[in-house]
Every structure is written in C-alpha cells, then in structure tokens.
Design a protein around this motif. Structure first.
Motif, PDB file in Angstrom:
ATOM      1  N   ALA A 157       0.896  -1.259  -0.005  1.00 37.85           N
ATOM      2  CA  ALA A 157       0.044  -0.017   0.096  1.00 37.85           C
ATOM      3  C   ALA A 157       0.717   1.157  -0.073  1.00 37.85           C
ATOM      4  O   ALA A 157       0.692   2.229  -0.966  1.00 37.85           O
ATOM      5  N   VAL A 158       1.908   1.193   0.630  1.00 32.81           N
ATOM      6  CA  VAL A 158       2.877   2.446   0.957  1.00 32.81           C
ATOM      7  C   VAL A 158       3.387   2.668  -0.430  1.00 32.81           C
ATOM      8  O   VAL A 158       3.532   3.817  -0.878  1.00 32.81           O
ATOM      9  N   LEU A 159       3.940   1.656  -1.231  1.00 33.74           N
ATOM     10  CA  LEU A 159       4.560   1.962  -2.291  1.00 33.74           C
ATOM     11  C   LEU A 159       3.567   2.291  -3.581  1.00 33.74           C
ATOM     12  O   LEU A 159       3.895   3.094  -4.522  1.00 33.74           O
ATOM     13  N   TYR A 160       2.370   1.859  -3.441  1.00 36.70           N
ATOM     14  CA  TYR A 160       1.306   2.089  -4.353  1.00 36.70           C
ATOM     15  C   TYR A 160       0.934   3.753  -4.328  1.00 36.70           C
ATOM     16  O   TYR A 160       0.870   4.464  -5.269  1.00 36.70           O
ATOM     17  N   LEU A 162       3.072   5.965  -3.017  1.00 36.44           N
ATOM     18  CA  LEU A 162       4.412   6.600  -3.348  1.00 36.44           C
ATOM     19  C   LEU A 162       4.212   6.778  -4.905  1.00 36.44           C
ATOM     20  O   LEU A 162       4.301   7.948  -5.470  1.00 36.44           O
ATOM     21  N   TYR A 163       4.148   5.735  -5.499  1.00 43.72           N
ATOM     22  CA  TYR A 163       4.113   5.769  -7.131  1.00 43.72           C
ATOM     23  C   TYR A 163       3.030   6.509  -7.600  1.00 43.72           C
ATOM     24  O   TYR A 163       2.877   7.106  -8.896  1.00 43.72           O
ATOM     25  N   TRP A 164       1.764   6.317  -7.100  1.00 41.81           N
ATOM     26  CA  TRP A 164       0.473   7.109  -7.571  1.00 41.81           C
ATOM     27  C   TRP A 164       0.648   8.593  -7.504  1.00 41.81           C
ATOM     28  O   TRP A 164       0.305   9.338  -8.387  1.00 41.81           O
ATOM     29  N   ILE A 165       1.398   9.047  -6.432  1.00 40.64           N
ATOM     30  CA  ILE A 165       1.691  10.482  -6.357  1.00 40.64           C
ATOM     31  C   ILE A 165       2.580  10.888  -7.394  1.00 40.64           C
ATOM     32  O   ILE A 165       2.568  11.922  -7.874  1.00 40.64           O
ATOM     33  N   LEU A 166       3.694  10.006  -7.497  1.00 40.12           N
ATOM     34  CA  LEU A 166       4.723  10.486  -8.561  1.00 40.12           C
ATOM     35  C   LEU A 166       4.112  10.421 -10.147  1.00 40.12           C
ATOM     36  O   LEU A 166       4.419  11.294 -10.791  1.00 40.12           O
ATOM     37  N   ALA A 167       3.219   9.440 -10.130  1.00 47.65           N
ATOM     38  CA  ALA A 167       2.577   9.293 -11.527  1.00 47.65           C
ATOM     39  C   ALA A 167       1.593  10.531 -11.789  1.00 47.65           C
ATOM     40  O   ALA A 167       1.348  11.200 -12.843  1.00 47.65           O
ATOM     41  N   ALA A 168       1.133  11.128 -10.727  1.00 46.22           N
ATOM     42  CA  ALA A 168       0.069  12.548 -10.619  1.00 46.22           C
ATOM     43  C   ALA A 168       1.194  13.625 -11.241  1.00 46.22           C
ATOM     44  O   ALA A 168       0.460  14.684 -11.618  1.00 46.22           O
ATOM     45  N   LEU A 169       2.518  13.550 -10.884  1.00 48.91           N
ATOM     46  CA  LEU A 169       3.119  14.811 -11.280  1.00 48.91           C
ATOM     47  C   LEU A 169       3.608  14.999 -12.839  1.00 48.91           C
ATOM     48  O   LEU A 169       3.415  13.989 -13.627  1.00 48.91           O
ATOM     49  N   PRO A 170       3.827  16.126 -13.372  1.00 49.52           N
ATOM     50  CA  PRO A 170       4.216  16.319 -14.601  1.00 49.52           C
ATOM     51  C   PRO A 170       5.243  15.523 -15.047  1.00 49.52           C
ATOM     52  O   PRO A 170       6.237  15.153 -14.508  1.00 49.52           O
ATOM     53  N   ALA A 181       4.519  -1.455  -8.568  1.00 47.82           N
ATOM     54  CA  ALA A 181       5.198  -1.032  -7.427  1.00 47.82           C
ATOM     55  C   ALA A 181       4.528  -1.871  -6.005  1.00 47.82           C
ATOM     56  O   ALA A 181       5.290  -2.382  -5.224  1.00 47.82           O
ATOM     57  N   PRO A 182       3.142  -2.151  -5.940  1.00 53.68           N
ATOM     58  CA  PRO A 182       2.649  -2.808  -4.883  1.00 53.68           C
ATOM     59  C   PRO A 182       3.019  -4.114  -4.927  1.00 53.68           C
ATOM     60  O   PRO A 182       3.395  -4.774  -3.706  1.00 53.68           O
ATOM     61  N   LEU A 183       3.083  -4.821  -6.169  1.00 56.27           N
ATOM     62  CA  LEU A 183       3.647  -6.229  -6.085  1.00 56.27           C
ATOM     63  C   LEU A 183       5.152  -6.359  -5.490  1.00 56.27           C
ATOM     64  O   LEU A 183       5.421  -7.325  -4.518  1.00 56.27           O
ATOM     65  N   LEU A 191      10.091  -9.411   3.720  1.00 52.39           N
ATOM     66  CA  LEU A 191      11.727  -9.582   4.270  1.00 52.39           C
ATOM     67  C   LEU A 191      11.795  -8.679   5.039  1.00 52.39           C
ATOM     68  O   LEU A 191      12.863  -8.822   5.938  1.00 52.39           O
ATOM     69  N   GLY A 192      11.293  -7.574   5.330  1.00 51.11           N
ATOM     70  CA  GLY A 192      11.408  -6.515   6.204  1.00 51.11           C
ATOM     71  C   GLY A 192      11.576  -5.000   5.726  1.00 51.11           C
ATOM     72  O   GLY A 192      11.667  -4.699   4.540  1.00 51.11           O
ATOM     73  N   TRP A 193      11.214  -4.133   6.542  1.00 51.52           N
ATOM     74  CA  TRP A 193      11.127  -2.695   6.297  1.00 51.52           C
ATOM     75  C   TRP A 193      12.341  -2.099   5.446  1.00 51.52           C
ATOM     76  O   TRP A 193      12.500  -1.336   4.563  1.00 51.52           O
ATOM     77  N   SER A 194      13.590  -2.626   6.140  1.00 54.51           N
ATOM     78  CA  SER A 194      14.829  -2.136   5.325  1.00 54.51           C
ATOM     79  C   SER A 194      14.973  -2.658   3.701  1.00 54.51           C
ATOM     80  O   SER A 194      15.391  -1.743   3.264  1.00 54.51           O
ATOM     81  N   SER A 195      14.324  -3.483   3.572  1.00 59.10           N
ATOM     82  CA  SER A 195      14.472  -3.985   2.285  1.00 59.10           C
ATOM     83  C   SER A 195      13.604  -3.366   1.384  1.00 59.10           C
ATOM     84  O   SER A 195      13.939  -2.955   0.243  1.00 59.10           O
ATOM     85  N   VAL A 196      12.361  -2.890   1.950  1.00 61.17           N
ATOM     86  CA  VAL A 196      11.629  -1.873   1.414  1.00 61.17           C
ATOM     87  C   VAL A 196      12.110  -0.695   1.060  1.00 61.17           C
ATOM     88  O   VAL A 196      12.019  -0.153  -0.201  1.00 61.17           O
ATOM     89  N   VAL A 197      12.811  -0.086   1.931  1.00 59.06           N
ATOM     90  CA  VAL A 197      13.502   1.241   1.768  1.00 59.06           C
ATOM     91  C   VAL A 197      14.497   1.208   0.538  1.00 59.06           C
ATOM     92  O   VAL A 197      14.635   1.875  -0.233  1.00 59.06           O
TER      93      VAL A 197
END
Length: 258
Positions: A157-160, A162-170, A181-183, A191-197
């Motif tokens: 959900a977090v990455l979705y 993030l990428y949705w916001i980036l997609a809305a930018l010019p 991104a969510p996949l 694996l852990g939050w460090s892996s996500v970041v």
C-alpha cells in the motif's frame, strides 16, 4: 543438488519466457501456434528447442531459411537460470522459495518487454498479485508468519501511494510502474522494512545513474522517455540479495562504533 535442479528449471522457464516476451506485447496466444521462425514461419524442431544448446547447434540461424536468430534468446535463458540459482542460494529449500522464483521469472520477462515496448503488460502484472498470495500462503501457514504477511500488505500500500503520487506529477511515472510497485512492495515487505526502503531507493538511484549516463553519451535528453520497470525490478532484487548488509552498513555510518 537443489541449485542444479533450479538451474535446469531456470533454463526451461527462460525458454518459455522468450515466448512470453515476444507474444504478450503482440496480444498473441502463448500456446498456438508452436514456436516458429518469425522470418519464414517454419516450426522450430524439437531438437532445436533445447535452451541455449539449440541456439548454439543452429549457430544463431534458422534451420530452414538461415535468418539470424537474436542472441537475446539464449541470453534470456541464461539470465533466468542464473537468477533462479541466486534465489535458491538465498532462500534454500524453504516455503518462500517458489514465490521468489516466480518473482524472478516475471522480472526477466517484464524487464525485457519494458525495454522493448516501454510497457509493463497487465496480463503479467495483475495476475501476479494472486499468484504471489497463493505461493506465499504455505509459508504463512507453516511458520505462522502473519506479521510478515501483514507487513508485506502494508508495504504494498505504501509503494502504491508513493508511485501514484509520482504518476500524478508532470512527466511522472507510467501506469504500469504504479501497478508493479505494490507487487514489489509485498515481496520486499515480507523480508523487512529495510528491504522496502532499499529496494525503492535503489530503483531511483539506478534509473538516475543510467539516465545521466545516456544524456552524457547524448543517447537521451531530459524529456526522453526511459522505461523505469527494469530499474524497479533491479532495485527490488538488490534489496532481496543484499538488503540486510546494506542496511547494516548504512546504520554503521549513522552510529559509528567506538
């Protein structure tokens, strides 16, 4: 023995991925017709359908019309096998292994397709959500890993977002990147939050470095469209294989040992 079996499986899967890479962007069936030469239409003989060896036996040319066969075919098979071996070495014979082997397979297909046509097909990305949940379910049940599964869903959900916001930018992200991104977030969140970041950051770092190099070589300019899927996938696998060491290294920079 596990690595040998997985390597052979990777070669076979890589051979199938060549079909996926060619046919899915063209909306062609993966079953019919049988593999054939794009130049003359002749069916590929069974003895020439052996991964890597078939291309070598044919010396990179069609057996009927002698049209050149791209070396990308054996390269895809080899890369898939190598990635399968790396995943098996990372996870061993565990319940998680099939799920991450599947991620490796679609990563190869999606990366090549995105480089070819600058698109991440829904036919591959969207069904992969269901496949990922089914393949990870035995690990959840066997180890009662509900916390890991929940973390994966939250990371998705977090990455979705993030990428949705980036997609809305010019000149922002493409729709395929937003769907992928969510996949990746789910797999990395397991694996852990460090892996996500690390996976998310590495995608932008790799994409930025390659984009800068292309502009330096005058192969692209600031407004050029560059497929981002391969960098998302590369960043994800960097986090899978080296997320923990990278996180430890970064933590040592923030809190140096005496």
């Amino acid at each position: 023995m596990l690595l040998i079996v997985v390597a052979l499986l990777g070669l076979a899967v890589g051979s199938f991925l060549n079909v996926v890479i060619y046919r899915v962007p063209r909306d062609e069936s993966l079953i019919h017709p049988r593999s054939h030469c794009p130049a003359c239409g002749s069916e590929v003989r069974n003895r020439h359908n052996i991964p890597v060896l078939g291309w070598l036996m044919l010396r990179g040319r069609c057996a009927d019309c002698e049209a050149p066969i791209s070396p990308r075919y054996p390269l895809v098979e080899t890369v898939t096998a190598a990635l399968f071996v790396a995943v098996a070495a990372k996870f061993g014979l565990t319940w998680e292994l099939p799920a991450y082997l599947y991620l490796a397979a679609i990563a190869v297909a999606l990366a090549v397709i995105d480089l070819d046509v600058m698109r991440l097909p829904d036919k591959i990305v969207l069904p992969s959500y269901a496949v990922a949940l089914v393949l990870i379910a035995p690990a959840v049940i066997a180890h009662h890993s509900w916390q890991q599964a929940g973390r994966g869903l939250i990371a998705a959900a977090v990455l979705y977002v993030l990428y949705w916001i980036l997609a809305a930018l010019p000149s922002g992200m493409g729709g395929g990147d937003v769907k992928l991104a969510p996949l990746l977030g789910f797999y990395l969140g397991w694996l852990g939050w460090s892996s996500v970041v690390i996976g998310a950051f590495a995608a932008f770092l790799l994409g930025g470095l390659v984009g800068a190099a292309l502009m330096g070589l005058r192969r692209a300019h600031r407004k050029s469209r560059i497929p981002f899927g391969p960098y998302m996938l590369a960043g994800a696998f960097l986090a899978v294989f080296a997320g923990a060491p990278i996180a430890d290294w970064y933590s040592s920079l923030l809190v140096p040992t005496v």
